[in-house]
Design a protein around this motif. Sequence first.
Motif, PDB file in Angstrom:
ATOM      1  N   ALA A  64      59.058-121.766 -24.400  1.00  0.00           N
ATOM      2  CA  ALA A  64      59.157-122.960 -23.559  1.00  0.00           C
ATOM      3  C   ALA A  64      60.580-123.075 -23.046  1.00  0.00           C
ATOM      4  N   VAL A  65      60.739-123.693 -21.870  1.00  0.00           N
ATOM      5  CA  VAL A  65      62.048-123.882 -21.248  1.00  0.00           C
ATOM      6  C   VAL A  65      62.101-125.270 -20.636  1.00  0.00           C
ATOM      7  N   ALA A  66      63.234-125.944 -20.779  1.00  0.00           N
ATOM      8  CA  ALA A  66      63.468-127.225 -20.116  1.00  0.00           C
ATOM      9  C   ALA A  66      64.890-127.236 -19.583  1.00  0.00           C
ATOM     10  N   LYS A  67      65.077-127.787 -18.377  1.00  0.00           N
ATOM     11  CA  LYS A  67      66.401-127.909 -17.782  1.00  0.00           C
ATOM     12  C   LYS A  67      66.499-129.247 -17.074  1.00  0.00           C
ATOM     13  N   LEU A  68      67.590-129.978 -17.322  1.00  0.00           N
ATOM     14  CA  LEU A  68      67.799-131.309 -16.773  1.00  0.00           C
ATOM     15  C   LEU A  68      69.140-131.375 -16.061  1.00  0.00           C
ATOM     16  N   TYR A  69      69.165-131.998 -14.879  1.00  0.00           N
ATOM     17  CA  TYR A  69      70.417-132.283 -14.170  1.00  0.00           C
ATOM     18  C   TYR A  69      70.759-133.763 -14.305  1.00  0.00           C
ATOM     19  N   LEU A  70      72.029-134.098 -14.076  1.00  0.00           N
ATOM     20  CA  LEU A  70      72.473-135.491 -14.140  1.00  0.00           C
ATOM     21  C   LEU A  70      72.282-136.183 -12.796  1.00  0.00           C
ATOM     22  N   ILE A  71      71.072-136.102 -12.279  1.00  0.00           N
ATOM     23  CA  ILE A  71      70.696-136.665 -10.988  1.00  0.00           C
ATOM     24  C   ILE A  71      69.596-137.683 -11.223  1.00  0.00           C
ATOM     25  N   SER A  72      69.647-138.786 -10.521  1.00  0.00           N
ATOM     26  CA  SER A  72      68.683-139.863 -10.737  1.00  0.00           C
ATOM     27  C   SER A  72      67.492-139.727  -9.792  1.00  0.00           C
ATOM     28  N   GLY A  73      66.385-139.270 -10.300  1.00  0.00           N
ATOM     29  CA  GLY A  73      65.115-139.378  -9.600  1.00  0.00           C
ATOM     30  C   GLY A  73      64.821-138.338  -8.550  1.00  0.00           C
ATOM     31  N   SER A  74      65.704-138.148  -7.564  1.00  0.00           N
ATOM     32  CA  SER A  74      65.414-137.233  -6.464  1.00  0.00           C
ATOM     33  C   SER A  74      66.697-136.592  -5.979  1.00  0.00           C
ATOM     34  N   LEU A  75      66.537-135.590  -5.111  1.00  0.00           N
ATOM     35  CA  LEU A  75      67.687-134.874  -4.574  1.00  0.00           C
ATOM     36  C   LEU A  75      68.429-135.675  -3.515  1.00  0.00           C
ATOM     37  N   THR A  76      67.928-136.863  -3.177  1.00  0.00           N
ATOM     38  CA  THR A  76      68.620-137.724  -2.222  1.00  0.00           C
ATOM     39  C   THR A  76      69.173-138.983  -2.882  1.00  0.00           C
ATOM     40  N   SER A  77      68.997-139.122  -4.191  1.00  0.00           N
ATOM     41  CA  SER A  77      69.520-140.297  -4.883  1.00  0.00           C
ATOM     42  C   SER A  77      71.026-140.172  -5.044  1.00  0.00           C
ATOM     43  N   ASP A  78      71.736-141.301  -4.866  1.00  0.00           N
ATOM     44  CA  ASP A  78      73.194-141.286  -4.917  1.00  0.00           C
ATOM     45  C   ASP A  78      73.724-141.848  -6.233  1.00  0.00           C
ATOM     46  N   SER A  79      72.931-141.782  -7.284  1.00  0.00           N
ATOM     47  CA  SER A  79      73.361-142.299  -8.578  1.00  0.00           C
ATOM     48  C   SER A  79      73.094-141.256  -9.663  1.00  0.00           C
ATOM     49  N   TYR A  80      73.733-141.449 -10.800  1.00  0.00           N
ATOM     50  CA  TYR A  80      73.557-140.539 -11.925  1.00  0.00           C
ATOM     51  C   TYR A  80      72.300-140.916 -12.710  1.00  0.00           C
ATOM     52  N   GLY A  81      71.683-139.940 -13.322  1.00  0.00           N
ATOM     53  CA  GLY A  81      70.496-140.154 -14.135  1.00  0.00           C
ATOM     54  C   GLY A  81      70.054-138.848 -14.747  1.00  0.00           C
ATOM     55  N   ILE A  82      68.767-138.682 -14.929  1.00  0.00           N
ATOM     56  CA  ILE A  82      68.210-137.458 -15.486  1.00  0.00           C
ATOM     57  C   ILE A  82      67.115-136.962 -14.551  1.00  0.00           C
ATOM     58  N   LEU A  83      67.244-135.732 -14.080  1.00  0.00           N
ATOM     59  CA  LEU A  83      66.248-135.117 -13.213  1.00  0.00           C
ATOM     60  C   LEU A  83      65.797-133.793 -13.829  1.00  0.00           C
ATOM     61  N   PRO A  84      64.591-133.733 -14.397  1.00  0.00           N
ATOM     62  CA  PRO A  84      64.082-132.453 -14.905  1.00  0.00           C
ATOM     63  C   PRO A  84      63.687-131.542 -13.753  1.00  0.00           C
ATOM     64  N   VAL A  85      64.133-130.308 -13.793  1.00  0.00           N
ATOM     65  CA  VAL A  85      63.743-129.350 -12.762  1.00  0.00           C
ATOM     66  C   VAL A  85      62.730-128.343 -13.296  1.00  0.00           C
ATOM     67  N   VAL A  86      62.790-128.032 -14.573  1.00  0.00           N
ATOM     68  CA  VAL A  86      61.739-127.242 -15.217  1.00  0.00           C
ATOM     69  C   VAL A  86      61.485-127.825 -16.597  1.00  0.00           C
TER      70      VAL A  86
END
Length: 369
Positions: A64-86
Amino acid sequence: KLSAAFSLLGIRATERTFVTWNTLFLLPRSPFGLNTNSFEMHGRQSSIQAAFSGPEVAGFTPGAVAKLYLISGSLTSDSYGILPVVAFADLKNDRWRLSAGLQPDLFAPRDPNVIPVSLLGGSGNPGTFRGQLRLEHFINPSDAFQTTLQVALGDPTTTVLIDNSRRSTEGNGWPNVEARVLFGLGENAERIGGRKERTAELGVGGVIGQLRNTRLVFDLEELNDPSPPRRPAQVWGVSVDGKWNLTERLGVAGECYTGQALGSYAANIFQTFNPVTYAPVRGSGGWGEVFVYLNNQLHIHTGYGVEVPVRADLGPTGIARNETFFTTLFWNATQAIQVSFEVDYRRTDFVGLAANNGLVFMSQLLWRF
């Protein structure tokens, strides 16, 4: 195994971009002649990754693999958060692989070597990530040749691109079907830069599916809206991608596509429907790059990407063309520290608004462990 990368990315643009921290395209030139240059410094491309591998079961190895970026919700959001990509699990052996979960699109999967996580999205490089069930079969008649057959059932939409219209775009009751065949020529060999790659690869893929665009009603007056209450659309796309290591240091890579209603795949400059007629948007695009590995630490990539929807399919505020010339320098100072620089020349043309062009300068410090 746990790993992470901490990023500090600085972006300076001579014209206003959308979005300022993750350039997708340029906004129209100011009708008042105002200066719209911008600067952004952020750590949203920092990421955390976890990989799991279990003991062999009936000849298959689970993982299993998981990867998270410090992006909130979408690639156009201008705030920090958690965005799982895989976030997927798989079972695999030398001939078969079955995977399920959040995965990158199988359609047009090859990416250019640039700094932003958007990877020329909207400028020649389709691909996002979505819930998907995938089956792959590996055929190896010799060490110097491999054929990979791939097929997947996936979510018709993706949540990383937000639809801000007054209508709801959703699947039409069926999963999207994606398929691809990949040919690999030459033995997997260690190459300069720590790469392990074949001499050449060629992939041909496609996607079919259905979407529907439904009017949203918030008050009684909107019941009298003359626009069609619902408009279904057939989703389809064909892609060709490849890579060729001409020498141990020099190579070329690229990808092209054509299709319609592919906004959910970050294609046709994210445009799926005409905002007036709600008919599907058709279009084509692609990217190509030349890369040189000067040594194991330093490599340069320069290329071009473009997307051109069919102008007659667009509304008055549609984006008719988006293109990018890029040059990126990566320096792996150590195994843990990477410093990179990129210069883009970008141009975005609109149907009824002023076109714009400008330069975007980027530099990133990445610490990996």
